[in-house]
Motif scaffolding. Structure first.
Motif, PDB file in Angstrom:
ATOM      1  N   LYS A 120       0.826  -1.200   0.000  1.00 40.54           N
ATOM      2  CA  LYS A 120       0.000   0.000   0.000  1.00 40.54           C
ATOM      3  C   LYS A 120       0.870   1.264   0.000  1.00 40.54           C
ATOM      4  O   LYS A 120       0.628   2.205  -0.757  1.00 40.54           O
ATOM      5  N   VAL A 121       1.911   1.242   0.850  1.00 41.75           N
ATOM      6  CA  VAL A 121       2.786   2.411   0.945  1.00 41.75           C
ATOM      7  C   VAL A 121       3.521   2.634  -0.367  1.00 41.75           C
ATOM      8  O   VAL A 121       3.629   3.769  -0.851  1.00 41.75           O
ATOM      9  N   LEU A 122       3.996   1.522  -0.980  1.00 43.25           N
ATOM     10  CA  LEU A 122       4.709   1.653  -2.252  1.00 43.25           C
ATOM     11  C   LEU A 122       3.782   2.216  -3.321  1.00 43.25           C
ATOM     12  O   LEU A 122       4.165   3.075  -4.116  1.00 43.25           O
ATOM     13  N   ASP A 123       2.519   1.724  -3.310  1.00 43.90           N
ATOM     14  CA  ASP A 123       1.549   2.236  -4.282  1.00 43.90           C
ATOM     15  C   ASP A 123       1.303   3.729  -4.074  1.00 43.90           C
ATOM     16  O   ASP A 123       1.215   4.486  -5.029  1.00 43.90           O
ATOM     17  N   GLU A 124       1.195   4.117  -2.807  1.00 47.50           N
ATOM     18  CA  GLU A 124       0.970   5.538  -2.512  1.00 47.50           C
ATOM     19  C   GLU A 124       2.128   6.390  -3.015  1.00 47.50           C
ATOM     20  O   GLU A 124       1.931   7.458  -3.587  1.00 47.50           O
ATOM     21  N   LYS A 125       3.350   5.877  -2.809  1.00 47.23           N
ATOM     22  CA  LYS A 125       4.529   6.617  -3.263  1.00 47.23           C
ATOM     23  C   LYS A 125       4.496   6.798  -4.776  1.00 47.23           C
ATOM     24  O   LYS A 125       4.781   7.861  -5.303  1.00 47.23           O
ATOM     25  N   LYS A 126       4.146   5.693  -5.457  1.00 48.37           N
ATOM     26  CA  LYS A 126       4.102   5.720  -6.910  1.00 48.37           C
ATOM     27  C   LYS A 126       3.072   6.742  -7.375  1.00 48.37           C
ATOM     28  O   LYS A 126       3.305   7.524  -8.293  1.00 48.37           O
ATOM     29  N   LEU A 127       1.923   6.737  -6.707  1.00 54.87           N
ATOM     30  CA  LEU A 127       0.836   7.652  -7.048  1.00 54.87           C
ATOM     31  C   LEU A 127       1.278   9.097  -6.873  1.00 54.87           C
ATOM     32  O   LEU A 127       1.013   9.960  -7.718  1.00 54.87           O
ATOM     33  N   ASN A 128       1.988   9.355  -5.766  1.00 56.00           N
ATOM     34  CA  ASN A 128       2.484  10.713  -5.517  1.00 56.00           C
ATOM     35  C   ASN A 128       3.454  11.154  -6.601  1.00 56.00           C
ATOM     36  O   ASN A 128       3.398  12.282  -7.077  1.00 56.00           O
ATOM     37  N   GLU A 129       4.350  10.203  -6.978  1.00 57.59           N
ATOM     38  CA  GLU A 129       5.327  10.531  -8.023  1.00 57.59           C
ATOM     39  C   GLU A 129       4.630  10.855  -9.326  1.00 57.59           C
ATOM     40  O   GLU A 129       4.968  11.805 -10.014  1.00 57.59           O
ATOM     41  N   GLN A 130       3.614  10.014  -9.646  1.00 57.20           N
ATOM     42  CA  GLN A 130       2.891  10.244 -10.900  1.00 57.20           C
ATOM     43  C   GLN A 130       2.172  11.578 -10.862  1.00 57.20           C
ATOM     44  O   GLN A 130       2.146  12.307 -11.851  1.00 57.20           O
ATOM     45  N   GLY A 131       1.593  11.896  -9.699  1.00 59.20           N
ATOM     46  CA  GLY A 131       0.910  13.179  -9.539  1.00 59.20           C
ATOM     47  C   GLY A 131       1.867  14.328  -9.798  1.00 59.20           C
ATOM     48  O   GLY A 131       1.532  15.293 -10.482  1.00 59.20           O
ATOM     49  N   ARG A 132       3.096  14.192  -9.261  1.00 55.85           N
ATOM     50  CA  ARG A 132       4.093  15.247  -9.438  1.00 55.85           C
ATOM     51  C   ARG A 132       4.468  15.379 -10.910  1.00 55.85           C
ATOM     52  O   ARG A 132       4.607  16.482 -11.434  1.00 55.85           O
ATOM     53  N   THR A 133       4.635  14.203 -11.570  1.00 61.57           N
ATOM     54  CA  THR A 133       4.992  14.233 -12.988  1.00 61.57           C
ATOM     55  C   THR A 133       3.919  14.949 -13.795  1.00 61.57           C
ATOM     56  O   THR A 133       4.214  15.801 -14.632  1.00 61.57           O
ATOM     57  N   ILE A 134       2.653  14.603 -13.512  1.00 62.65           N
ATOM     58  CA  ILE A 134       1.560  15.220 -14.260  1.00 62.65           C
ATOM     59  C   ILE A 134       1.543  16.722 -14.008  1.00 62.65           C
ATOM     60  O   ILE A 134       1.357  17.525 -14.913  1.00 62.65           O
ATOM     61  N   ARG A 135       1.775  17.098 -12.724  1.00 62.39           N
ATOM     62  CA  ARG A 135       1.770  18.519 -12.382  1.00 62.39           C
ATOM     63  C   ARG A 135       2.882  19.259 -13.133  1.00 62.39           C
ATOM     64  O   ARG A 135       2.670  20.340 -13.677  1.00 62.39           O
ATOM     65  N   ASP A 136       4.064  18.633 -13.177  1.00 63.18           N
ATOM     66  CA  ASP A 136       5.174  19.272 -13.887  1.00 63.18           C
ATOM     67  C   ASP A 136       4.888  19.376 -15.371  1.00 63.18           C
ATOM     68  O   ASP A 136       5.239  20.348 -16.023  1.00 63.18           O
ATOM     69  N   MET A 137       4.247  18.307 -15.905  1.00 58.82           N
ATOM     70  CA  MET A 137       3.932  18.308 -17.325  1.00 58.82           C
ATOM     71  C   MET A 137       2.903  19.378 -17.636  1.00 58.82           C
ATOM     72  O   MET A 137       2.891  19.938 -18.727  1.00 58.82           O
ATOM     73  N   SER A 138       2.009  19.639 -16.663  1.00 59.24           N
ATOM     74  CA  SER A 138       0.908  20.551 -16.945  1.00 59.24           C
ATOM     75  C   SER A 138       1.304  22.006 -16.789  1.00 59.24           C
ATOM     76  O   SER A 138       0.561  22.893 -17.149  1.00 59.24           O
ATOM     77  N   THR A 139       2.492  22.275 -16.225  1.00 63.07           N
ATOM     78  CA  THR A 139       2.910  23.664 -16.093  1.00 63.07           C
ATOM     79  C   THR A 139       4.315  23.857 -16.649  1.00 63.07           C
ATOM     80  O   THR A 139       5.249  24.114 -15.912  1.00 63.07           O
ATOM     81  N   PRO A 140       4.459  23.711 -17.982  1.00 63.24           N
ATOM     82  CA  PRO A 140       5.791  23.875 -18.544  1.00 63.24           C
ATOM     83  C   PRO A 140       6.055  25.348 -18.876  1.00 63.24           C
ATOM     84  O   PRO A 140       5.461  25.898 -19.787  1.00 63.24           O
ATOM     85  N   THR A 141       6.925  25.977 -18.106  1.00 61.15           N
ATOM     86  CA  THR A 141       7.301  27.350 -18.437  1.00 61.15           C
ATOM     87  C   THR A 141       8.482  27.281 -19.400  1.00 61.15           C
ATOM     88  O   THR A 141       9.538  26.776 -19.060  1.00 61.15           O
ATOM     89  N   ILE A 142       8.259  27.775 -20.625  1.00 63.74           N
ATOM     90  CA  ILE A 142       9.248  27.612 -21.681  1.00 63.74           C
ATOM     91  C   ILE A 142       9.870  28.957 -22.034  1.00 63.74           C
ATOM     92  O   ILE A 142       9.157  29.963 -22.088  1.00 63.74           O
ATOM     93  N   LYS A 143      11.163  28.943 -22.262  1.00 67.43           N
ATOM     94  CA  LYS A 143      11.820  30.169 -22.722  1.00 67.43           C
ATOM     95  C   LYS A 143      11.619  30.281 -24.221  1.00 67.43           C
ATOM     96  O   LYS A 143      12.029  29.415 -24.984  1.00 67.43           O
ATOM     97  N   LEU A 144      10.943  31.371 -24.622  1.00 71.34           N
ATOM     98  CA  LEU A 144      10.587  31.517 -26.037  1.00 71.34           C
ATOM     99  C   LEU A 144      11.629  32.357 -26.758  1.00 71.34           C
ATOM    100  O   LEU A 144      11.915  32.152 -27.935  1.00 71.34           O
ATOM    101  N   TRP A 145      12.174  33.325 -26.035  1.00 75.85           N
ATOM    102  CA  TRP A 145      13.177  34.227 -26.588  1.00 75.85           C
ATOM    103  C   TRP A 145      13.995  34.709 -25.413  1.00 75.85           C
ATOM    104  O   TRP A 145      13.593  34.498 -24.274  1.00 75.85           O
ATOM    105  N   ASP A 146      15.094  35.326 -25.688  1.00 77.36           N
ATOM    106  CA  ASP A 146      15.885  35.863 -24.590  1.00 77.36           C
ATOM    107  C   ASP A 146      15.056  36.931 -23.866  1.00 77.36           C
ATOM    108  O   ASP A 146      14.783  37.988 -24.424  1.00 77.36           O
TER     109      ASP A 146
END
Lengths: 264, 122
Positions: A120-146
């Protein structure tokens, strides 16, 4: 197998895969089932009458965190999670303690049962990691120009995500020394009062960092909703398309896009 | 500026801009000291504006924010421009969270930006 009486109950408890231990008020073990004996590598003769903290040696033993002590003190059910090395790598255990009472209702000891919740704990950890990945994917701040950043926003903006977007933008502004950031909300399904408030907050925060925030991708529908709701975006610069916003950002950093002569 | 260190405000002048580095925590006594210092420099060096470098600030609560704002307003009354600089992400988001009014503040990205900002518009 016996069919009735205390023997039957003991046999049932012995076949339970969970660890069950009972102690009296002085933390002397008065009962331990088979799973508990296996876990401690002991026999009933050795363990009955011993202090439980000598037999188990959890990090919580003899501290105020001990759930049996807590249960005996206030007569309620207590649950704690702990990590123990059970020989087969680290196991995560969940211990629940209840007070043992006599027929008058007075507390005479404590009963603790322990479940192995490693999976259960391992599953929770995995879920948290996936949540973080999705969050990072959903807020990509990109440098467009200098000096120009862009943050395309897709999906729903809730308080959590708005906070994450703000953190991501502010840190990126700090790292890249940008003077303009474009927030493209083309992909945001609906803009209501709450979302508008989040956007206003974000633009204020970026302004405090010395970076102007432009909002692009405001569709006719969103513009209509905003006016109907009476939301005043105030001094925030808004544009219909990302290219309009980029042009504005270029002019803010004193750049201009020109057409060169076509090659022959 | 001998006593500036103990008030954790230090400053220098470039291009008729006073750059005030504010470190540690802000108390109203320190802010008073900063204000006096700026006014003194403004008379002596014919300053055009002040850049307040807040990079050394770990925290900025609403009281300190108000004091800083008041300094900006007071400077504006004397015809001096003021620009804030180097606000950390954590401070920015907490300021927004408690609803600080940032609309009429002038905030710049770096000293170069601030000098340009203060020097340009007249």
């Amino acid at each position: 197998m016996k069919t009735n009486g205390i023997e039957l109950e003991k046999e049932i408890l012995d076949q339970l895969p969970a660890i069950v231990i009972a102690v009296d008020k002085n933390f002397n073990v008065i009962y331990a089932n088979n799973a508990a004996l296996n876990f401690m590598g002991s026999t009933p003769e050795k363990i009955i009458g011993q202090h439980c903290y000598n037999a188990i040696r959890n990090p919580q033993c003899n501290t105020p965190e001990c759930c049996i002590a807590q249960a005996m003190a206030d007569g309620k059910v207590h649950t704690i999670r702990s990590e123990a090395d059970g020989g087969t790598g680290n196991r995560f255990l969940e211990s629940t303690a209840v007070p043992l009472k006599d027929e008058k209702g007075e507390i005479v000891g404590g009963l603790e049962f322990v479940l192995d919740i490693t999976q259960k704990v391992l599953d929770e950890k995995k879920l948290n990691e996936q949540g973080r990945t999705i969050r990072d994917m959903s807020t990509p701040t990109i440098k467009l120009w200098d000096g120009i950043l862009v943050l395309p926003v897709v999906g729903v903006i809730d308080t959590n995500r708005a906070q994450h977007m703000m953190d991501s933008m502010l840190n990126k502004i700090l790292a890249s020394n940008s003077r303009a950031i474009i927030m493209d909300i083309q992909g945001v399904a609906a803009v209501d009062t709450a979302v508008a408030n989040h956007l206003i907050k974000i633009t204020k925060a970026t302004k405090l960092m010395g970076c102007e925030c432009l909002i692009s991708g405001i569709s006719p529908g969103v513009a209509k909703t905003l006016t109907q709701l009476g939301i005043n975006l105030g001094s925030i610069k808004t544009k219909a398309t990302l290219s309009d916003a980029l042009e504005e950002a270029f002019s803010m950093i004193n750049l201009r896009v020109v057409t060169t002569e076509a090659k022959q | 500026m001998d006593s500036s260190e103990e008030y954790s405000v230090s400053g220098s002048v470039t291009n008729r801009c006073y750059i005030a580095c504010i470190n540690g925590e802000l108390s109203s006594a320190q802010m008073g000291q900063l204000y006096d210092e700026i006014v003194r420099m403004a008379e002596k060096r014919e300053l055009r504006g002040v850049i307040m470098d807040l990079n050394g600030l770990a925290v900025l609560d609403s009281a300190a924010f108000c004091v800083l704002r008041k300094i900006s307003v007071a400077l504006a009354l004397m015809g001096l421009k003021s620009a804030w600089m180097g606000i950390k992400p954590a401070i920015a988001s907490s300021l927004v969270d408690f609803g600080a009014d940032v609309d009429d503040l002038c905030i710049c990205l770096n000293i170069e930006d601030g000098v340009r900002l203060i020097g340009s518009e007249k």
